[in-house]
Motif scaffolding. Structure first.
Motif, mmCIF file in Angstrom:
data_model
loop_
_atom_site.group_PDB
_atom_site.id
_atom_site.type_symbol
_atom_site.label_atom_id
_atom_site.label_comp_id
_atom_site.label_asym_id
_atom_site.label_seq_id
_atom_site.Cartn_x
_atom_site.Cartn_y
_atom_site.Cartn_z
ATOM 1 N N ALA A 337 -9.044 -4.247 -9.406
ATOM 2 C CA ALA A 337 -8.801 -4.770 -8.059
ATOM 3 C C ALA A 337 -9.805 -5.861 -7.712
ATOM 4 C CB ALA A 337 -8.874 -3.636 -7.036
ATOM 5 N N GLN A 338 -11.069 -5.666 -8.075
ATOM 6 C CA GLN A 338 -12.069 -6.695 -7.835
ATOM 7 C C GLN A 338 -11.745 -7.966 -8.621
ATOM 8 O OE1 GLN A 338 -16.002 -5.174 -8.626
ATOM 9 N NE2 GLN A 338 -16.087 -4.015 -6.716
ATOM 10 N N GLY A 339 -11.343 -7.814 -9.864
ATOM 11 C CA GLY A 339 -10.999 -8.972 -10.681
ATOM 12 C C GLY A 339 -9.850 -9.771 -10.080
ATOM 13 N N ALA A 380 2.750 -3.008 -8.230
ATOM 14 C CA ALA A 380 2.159 -3.101 -6.892
ATOM 15 C C ALA A 380 2.239 -4.523 -6.360
ATOM 16 C CB ALA A 380 0.711 -2.621 -6.923
ATOM 17 N N PHE A 381 1.917 -5.506 -7.187
ATOM 18 C CA PHE A 381 2.023 -6.902 -6.756
ATOM 19 C C PHE A 381 3.474 -7.269 -6.467
ATOM 20 C CE2 PHE A 381 -2.232 -7.697 -8.737
ATOM 21 C CZ PHE A 381 -2.818 -8.316 -7.645
ATOM 22 N N ARG A 382 4.366 -6.778 -7.293
ATOM 23 C CA ARG A 382 5.785 -7.086 -7.124
ATOM 24 C C ARG A 382 6.302 -6.570 -5.789
ATOM 25 N NH1 ARG A 382 7.105 -4.871 -11.629
ATOM 26 N NH2 ARG A 382 6.544 -6.620 -12.963
ATOM 27 N N SER A 393 -2.210 -1.211 -1.604
ATOM 28 C CA SER A 393 -0.847 -0.932 -2.067
ATOM 29 C C SER A 393 -0.586 0.568 -1.996
ATOM 30 C CB SER A 393 -0.683 -1.413 -3.516
ATOM 31 O OG SER A 393 0.411 -0.779 -4.141
ATOM 32 N N PRO A 394 0.551 0.999 -1.458
ATOM 33 C CA PRO A 394 0.821 2.441 -1.359
ATOM 34 C C PRO A 394 0.668 3.176 -2.694
ATOM 35 C CG PRO A 394 2.415 1.237 -0.048
ATOM 36 C CD PRO A 394 1.613 0.206 -0.793
ATOM 37 N N SER A 395 1.166 2.583 -3.771
ATOM 38 C CA SER A 395 1.085 3.273 -5.063
ATOM 39 C C SER A 395 -0.358 3.342 -5.567
ATOM 40 C CB SER A 395 1.966 2.567 -6.098
ATOM 41 O OG SER A 395 1.540 1.225 -6.299
ATOM 42 N N ILE A 396 -1.131 2.287 -5.335
ATOM 43 C CA ILE A 396 -2.531 2.288 -5.766
ATOM 44 C C ILE A 396 -3.352 3.222 -4.879
ATOM 45 C CG2 ILE A 396 -4.596 0.879 -6.082
ATOM 46 C CD1 ILE A 396 -2.397 0.409 -8.194
ATOM 47 N N ARG A 397 -3.052 3.259 -3.587
ATOM 48 C CA ARG A 397 -3.735 4.206 -2.701
ATOM 49 C C ARG A 397 -3.516 5.637 -3.167
ATOM 50 N NH1 ARG A 397 -1.249 1.745 1.913
ATOM 51 N NH2 ARG A 397 -0.377 3.764 2.449
#
Length: 475
Positions: A337-339, A380-382, A393-397
């Protein structure tokens, strides 16, 4: 002497490990390749070692003949050390080129150099491409991930060849045109920064298991191997598992235990950190990884310090394998995420319009950080990101929520036991900072205004304000 006017598809200058591998990859995929090298005696050796692929390869000791052999508009790939050698070769080759020809720098170049060179080529009729290549020698030979920056004209020439030789993820070639001038090299730089963090985090889990858990190298490797079948599945986990289970033929000990604990670096991790800071972004996990490599080089100091600086460790419950697995997964998500935040900031700064979904996709195979996690990131980006932040992002959360407990316990254990976990700790600190709506920078602003009259914003009144501070005694 090689024949003239061969009209090959592409020229490769530089027959080191990567250049040789890419030339063979191109030849194996049916392209005719002219090759040349600074030291001409390397050319016949390379052609002899090419075996059955030699029919698609032609060697040219003479640069003018090398350039003349390539079909117009020409594509000439430099696989040579970055920096001054590239500028020197451009000076040699440029007078031999025609309008529409393209020079491609396939090395790990500083993207600022690529932007400078692209600007110099603008308006000349010739083109310059900066192309990041990931996957090491094996990837270059059988299918790398490639990140291309340059003109649309150059991409139209390179696209058929690069898509053919690239790694494939479920049939999708892991290569794309990411933007103009330095876009490709910058994306490769950040890829390498994430790679630094990923490697360091894996090493920190290994260190905890070895030094606090009492596990042997082979046992740790076997544990890593089981993680390869789940959400941690990645090339670096696979490599680490295999390395830890390798026995040294000379000593009969685990080979990893015979290796001096000093790690080098070639600069791309450091470049990522420098550019992140210039762009006002946090890349704390990458910074910790770069710092840890620097600390590793101070072996003599560490040996001297160990008996003098006791850990004063407190008892702590050692994390379970499942908690260690969660810790690594959560920290890797945060480092990625930082990258991507750094990539987004650079995209805005340089007007590159980087496609983050596509970047995640072309990293799914061929490159060093390839992993199953990149599928989740691409998805997630999509789907679109709240506030443009991957961690929202809901999935990343959901992924973080399921695994943050393991990261907290692992970092706490490392701190309590005196085992260094700089990258894992940095990732967790960043997460906690970003989820804290009211931070502590208000005090920092008060300090700055107190001693330097820098001013501050109020929560109840717009504009710049100054405080009527309580005076302190001057000693």
């Amino acid at each position: 002497m090689a024949p003239n006017n061969v009209n090959v598809d592409i020229g490769v200058f530089g027959l080191g490990t990567m250049g040789s591998a890419l030339a063979l990859n191109l030849a194996e995929n049916g392209f005719r390749v002219a090759v040349s090298n600074k030291h001409a005696d390397r050319i016949p050796v390379f052609l002899a070692q090419a075996n059955e692929l030699a029919g698609n390869l032609v060697g040219y000791p003479d640069i003018a003949e090398f350039i003349a052999s390539i079909a117009r508009p020409r594509s000439i790939l430099f696989m040579i050390p970055s920096g001054a050698p590239v500028d020197a070769m451009i000076d040699v080759v440029l007078p031999l080129l025609d309008d529409g020809d393209t020079i491609i720098d396939g090395g790990n170049a500083d993207f600022h150099d690529t932007r400078r060179r692209s600007a110099a080529f603008s308006g000349t009729g010739k083109h310059f491409v900066g192309m990041g290549v990931s996957g090491g020698a094996e990837g270059a030979r059988h299918g790398p991930s490639m990140m291309v920056g340059g003109t649309a004209h150059s991409w139209s020439l390179l696209r058929p060849m690069l898509r053919k030789i690239a790694a494939k993820f479920e049939g999708d070639p892991c290569v794309d045109h990411l933007g103009p001038d330095g876009a490709g090299h910058f994306v490769k730089t950040v890829h390498n920064g994430i790679e630094y963090a990923d490697m360091q985090m894996i090493a920190e889990i290994y260190g905890l298991m070895r030094d606090a858990g009492g596990f042997k190298a082979a046992e740790i490797g076997a544990q890593f191997e089981t993680w390869q079948s789940g959400p941690l599945s990645s090339y670096l986990i696979e490599v680490s598992a295999a390395a830890l289970q390798t026995v040294d033929a000379r000593s009969g000990e685990p080979l990893v235990d015979m290796i001096l604990d000093k790690a080098g670096q070639k600069g791309t991790g450091r470049w990522t950190l420098i550019e992140a800071l210039k762009l006002g972004q946090s890349a704390s996990a990458i910074e910790a990884a770069v710092g840890a490599r620097g600390w590793s080089s101070e072996k003599d100091l560490r040996v001297a310090a160990e008996p003098l600086l006791p850990a004063v460790a407190h008892k702590a419950a050692f994390p379970s394998p499942e908690e260690l697995k969660s810790a690594l997964l959560a920290a890797r998500v945060l480092a990625h995420a930082q990258g991507f935040r750094v990539l987004a900031a650079a995209s805005d700064e340089f007007e590159w319009h980087l496609d983050m979904t596509r970047i995640a996709e072309i990293w799914r195979a061929g490159c060093i950080i390839r992993s199953i996690l990149l599928d989740d990131i691409a998805d997630a980006f999509r789907a679109g990101l709240p506030e443009g932040a991957l961690i929202l992002s809901p999935s990343i959360r959901d992924l973080l929520a399921a695994h943050l407990g393991g990261l907290r316990k692992t970092v706490a254990a490392g701190v309590s036991l005196g085992i260094p976990v700089p990258a894992l700790g940095a990732a967790l600190a960043w997460y906690d900072t970003m989820r804290t709506a009211k931070g502590t920078a208000n005090l920092i602003q008060a300090q700055r205004d107190f001693f330097g009259s820098h001013g501050f914003e109020r929560i109840d009144d717009p504009g710049v304000h100054h405080g009527d501070w309580k005076p302190i005694a001057v000693s």
